[in-house]
Design a protein around this motif. Structure first.
Motif, mmCIF file in Angstrom:
data_model
loop_
_atom_site.group_PDB
_atom_site.id
_atom_site.type_symbol
_atom_site.label_atom_id
_atom_site.label_comp_id
_atom_site.label_asym_id
_atom_site.label_seq_id
_atom_site.Cartn_x
_atom_site.Cartn_y
_atom_site.Cartn_z
ATOM 1 N N LEU A 1 -0.957 3.726 -2.341
ATOM 2 C CA LEU A 1 -0.281 5.009 -1.038
ATOM 3 C C LEU A 1 0.199 3.939 -0.363
ATOM 4 N N GLN A 2 0.759 2.919 -0.291
ATOM 5 C CA GLN A 2 1.839 1.909 0.625
ATOM 6 C C GLN A 2 3.559 2.483 0.242
ATOM 7 N N GLN A 3 2.937 2.687 -1.220
ATOM 8 C CA GLN A 3 4.394 3.629 -1.922
ATOM 9 C C GLN A 3 4.899 5.115 -1.070
ATOM 10 N N ILE A 4 3.985 5.546 -1.132
ATOM 11 C CA ILE A 4 3.886 6.897 -0.231
ATOM 12 C C ILE A 4 4.362 6.708 0.921
ATOM 13 N N ALA A 5 4.212 6.101 2.047
ATOM 14 C CA ALA A 5 5.101 6.144 2.926
ATOM 15 C C ALA A 5 5.632 5.056 3.238
ATOM 16 N N ILE A 6 6.630 4.469 2.141
ATOM 17 C CA ILE A 6 7.629 3.656 1.920
ATOM 18 C C ILE A 6 8.426 4.972 1.206
ATOM 19 N N THR A 7 8.641 5.601 0.723
ATOM 20 C CA THR A 7 9.269 6.473 0.381
ATOM 21 C C THR A 7 9.430 7.679 1.420
ATOM 22 N N ALA A 8 8.332 7.967 2.045
ATOM 23 C CA ALA A 8 8.041 8.324 3.272
ATOM 24 C C ALA A 8 9.494 8.323 4.092
ATOM 25 N N GLY A 9 10.136 7.232 3.958
ATOM 26 C CA GLY A 9 11.021 6.513 5.648
ATOM 27 C C GLY A 9 10.303 5.233 5.661
ATOM 28 N N PHE A 10 9.015 5.254 6.200
ATOM 29 C CA PHE A 10 8.750 3.881 6.736
ATOM 30 C C PHE A 10 8.884 2.644 6.140
ATOM 31 N N HIS A 11 9.426 1.677 7.466
ATOM 32 C CA HIS A 11 10.191 0.225 6.349
ATOM 33 C C HIS A 11 8.519 -0.701 5.999
ATOM 34 N N PRO A 12 8.601 -0.807 4.757
ATOM 35 C CA PRO A 12 8.372 -1.845 4.905
ATOM 36 C C PRO A 12 7.064 -2.619 5.110
ATOM 37 N N ASP A 13 7.832 -3.858 6.472
ATOM 38 C CA ASP A 13 7.347 -4.161 7.125
ATOM 39 C C ASP A 13 6.335 -3.590 8.113
ATOM 40 N N CYS A 14 6.370 -2.344 8.110
ATOM 41 C CA CYS A 14 6.001 -1.641 8.967
ATOM 42 C C CYS A 14 4.792 -0.786 8.194
ATOM 43 N N VAL A 15 4.491 -1.299 7.519
ATOM 44 C CA VAL A 15 3.168 -0.480 6.171
ATOM 45 C C VAL A 15 2.124 -0.908 6.771
ATOM 46 N N GLN A 16 0.946 -0.610 6.453
ATOM 47 C CA GLN A 16 -0.284 -1.505 6.938
ATOM 48 C C GLN A 16 -1.406 -0.987 5.684
ATOM 49 N N VAL A 17 -1.911 -1.006 5.134
ATOM 50 C CA VAL A 17 -2.798 -0.075 4.224
ATOM 51 C C VAL A 17 -4.350 -1.060 4.035
ATOM 52 N N GLU A 18 -5.386 -1.396 4.579
ATOM 53 C CA GLU A 18 -6.367 -1.645 4.821
ATOM 54 C C GLU A 18 -7.547 -1.028 3.243
ATOM 55 N N THR A 19 -9.033 -1.177 3.564
ATOM 56 C CA THR A 19 -9.315 -0.566 2.200
ATOM 57 C C THR A 19 -10.826 -1.518 2.095
ATOM 58 N N ARG A 20 -12.225 -0.262 1.673
ATOM 59 C CA ARG A 20 -13.162 -0.960 2.016
ATOM 60 C C ARG A 20 -13.909 -0.003 0.564
ATOM 61 N N GLY A 21 -13.929 -0.951 0.241
ATOM 62 C CA GLY A 21 -14.838 0.750 -0.951
ATOM 63 C C GLY A 21 -13.865 1.303 -1.684
ATOM 64 N N VAL A 22 -13.836 2.713 -1.833
ATOM 65 C CA VAL A 22 -12.946 3.914 -1.966
ATOM 66 C C VAL A 22 -12.264 4.717 -0.722
ATOM 67 N N TYR A 23 -12.805 3.709 0.170
ATOM 68 C CA TYR A 23 -12.083 4.385 1.266
ATOM 69 C C TYR A 23 -11.089 3.641 1.565
ATOM 70 N N GLY A 24 -9.573 3.859 2.196
ATOM 71 C CA GLY A 24 -9.003 3.947 2.565
ATOM 72 C C GLY A 24 -7.782 3.533 4.430
ATOM 73 N N THR A 25 -7.331 2.921 4.833
ATOM 74 C CA THR A 25 -6.912 2.898 5.634
ATOM 75 C C THR A 25 -4.813 2.268 6.035
ATOM 76 N N LEU A 26 -4.469 3.751 6.446
ATOM 77 C CA LEU A 26 -3.095 3.768 6.321
ATOM 78 C C LEU A 26 -3.190 3.775 7.713
ATOM 79 N N LYS A 27 -1.236 2.624 8.164
ATOM 80 C CA LYS A 27 -1.476 2.281 9.260
ATOM 81 C C LYS A 27 0.250 2.050 9.224
ATOM 82 N N CYS A 28 0.908 2.820 9.665
ATOM 83 C CA CYS A 28 2.369 2.315 9.679
ATOM 84 C C CYS A 28 2.986 3.543 11.066
ATOM 85 N N ILE A 29 4.326 2.587 11.442
ATOM 86 C CA ILE A 29 4.905 2.367 12.626
ATOM 87 C C ILE A 29 6.516 2.891 12.188
ATOM 88 N N LYS A 30 7.095 3.789 13.500
ATOM 89 C CA LYS A 30 8.996 4.315 11.969
ATOM 90 C C LYS A 30 9.400 3.121 13.305
#
Length: 269
Positions: free
Chosen positions: A240-269
């Motif tokens: 999920l993090q790699q998808i965001a980076i490949t899409a164009g978001f800078h690695p420092d602006c990508v955050q992935v949080e998980t809880r069990g089988v549920y994930g939250t992706l937070k990105c800033i352009k």
């Protein structure tokens, strides 16, 4: 400029034809690419839903098998009818977040911050997030987009029940692989429990990245592996993090949080 005119102006600048890539302010009066469909369709905004799926724009007819099963499934009337009646209580028990949508909405609003401009709820379903945002009255313009026309029909019914005016939420039937938004036109995007349903996750996140303005934010949630990818396509947190980076978001602006089988992706352009 009064509030309504300002909101309409932001819509004209944000929403674009998925075929000719023009906004209402730049679309030619006689367009050979979309056959003037876009200009005619968006005259319905914001009081009625518009269909800006590429198939509809090009041909004036829908293509039934245009998307994979994981996307087409949500067009079934029974799914859209049960969506808001069955799933929220299950989510609230902990499958999605402790506290369900209440928790997710609060987390998203805290991430987005105050004084929001144009916010899109992409893959909105019945618009659970968009409706809450409208009732909060803290942003200039709300757009609710989904591929399922039956989900959007349920959204309209729920808006009436909630006392939300059609002018408060612009409803668009659109395709995540060809989003009808101009580059740098959105201030924030929410996409709840949806990435695993998309035809192509990288394309979807890339399109969102392009539509976000500088400093724009994406808050997206999805279910993760080890859930099996039989109908839906589930990812690991690293994927999920790699998808965001490949899409164009800078690695420092990508955050992935998980809880069990549920994930939250937070990105800033």
């Amino acid at each position: 400029m009064d509030k309504n005119k300002k909101a309409m102006s932001s819509l004209e600048e944000a929403i674009a034809c998925p075929v000719c890539q023009k906004t209402l302010t730049t679309a030619p009066s006689d367009c050979n690419q979309c056959q003037n469909y876009f200009r005619q369709e968006v005259t319905k905004m914001p009081l009625a839903p518009v269909d800006l799926t590429p198939a509809q724009v090009k041909d004036g007819v829908d293509v039934v098998n245009f998307q994979p099963l994981r996307t087409e499934l949500f067009r079934l009337p029974i799914i859209s009818f049960l969506y808001e009646r069955i799933l929220p209580p299950i989510w609230a028990m902990g499958l999605r977040n402790r506290g369900g949508m209440d928790t997710e909405f609060q987390q998203c609003i805290e991430f987005f911050g105050q004084n929001l401009g144009t916010v899109a709820d992409i893959s909105c379903g019945t618009g659970i997030f968009a409706r809450r945002l409208a009732l909060l009255q803290q942003c200039q313009q709300i757009i609710a987009l989904d591929y399922s026309e039956t989900m959007l029909g349920q959204l309209q019914q729920q808006m009436q029940r909630d006392g939300i005016l059609p002018s408060q939420i612009t409803i668009i039937r659109g395709d995540i692989t060809a989003l009808p938004f101009a580059p740098n036109s959105l201030d924030a995007v929410y996409s709840g429990a949806a990435i695993h349903c998309w035809p192509d996750a990288t394309t979807g996140v890339r399109n969102i990245y392009q539509a976000l303005s500088s400093g724009g934010k994406l808050f997206a949630t999805t279910f993760l592996q080890p859930l099996p990818s039989i109908i839906f396509r589930f990812f690991t947190a690293d994927e999920l993090q790699q998808i965001a980076i490949t899409a164009g978001f800078h690695p420092d602006c990508v955050q992935v949080e998980t809880r069990g089988v549920y994930g939250t992706l937070k990105c800033i352009k």
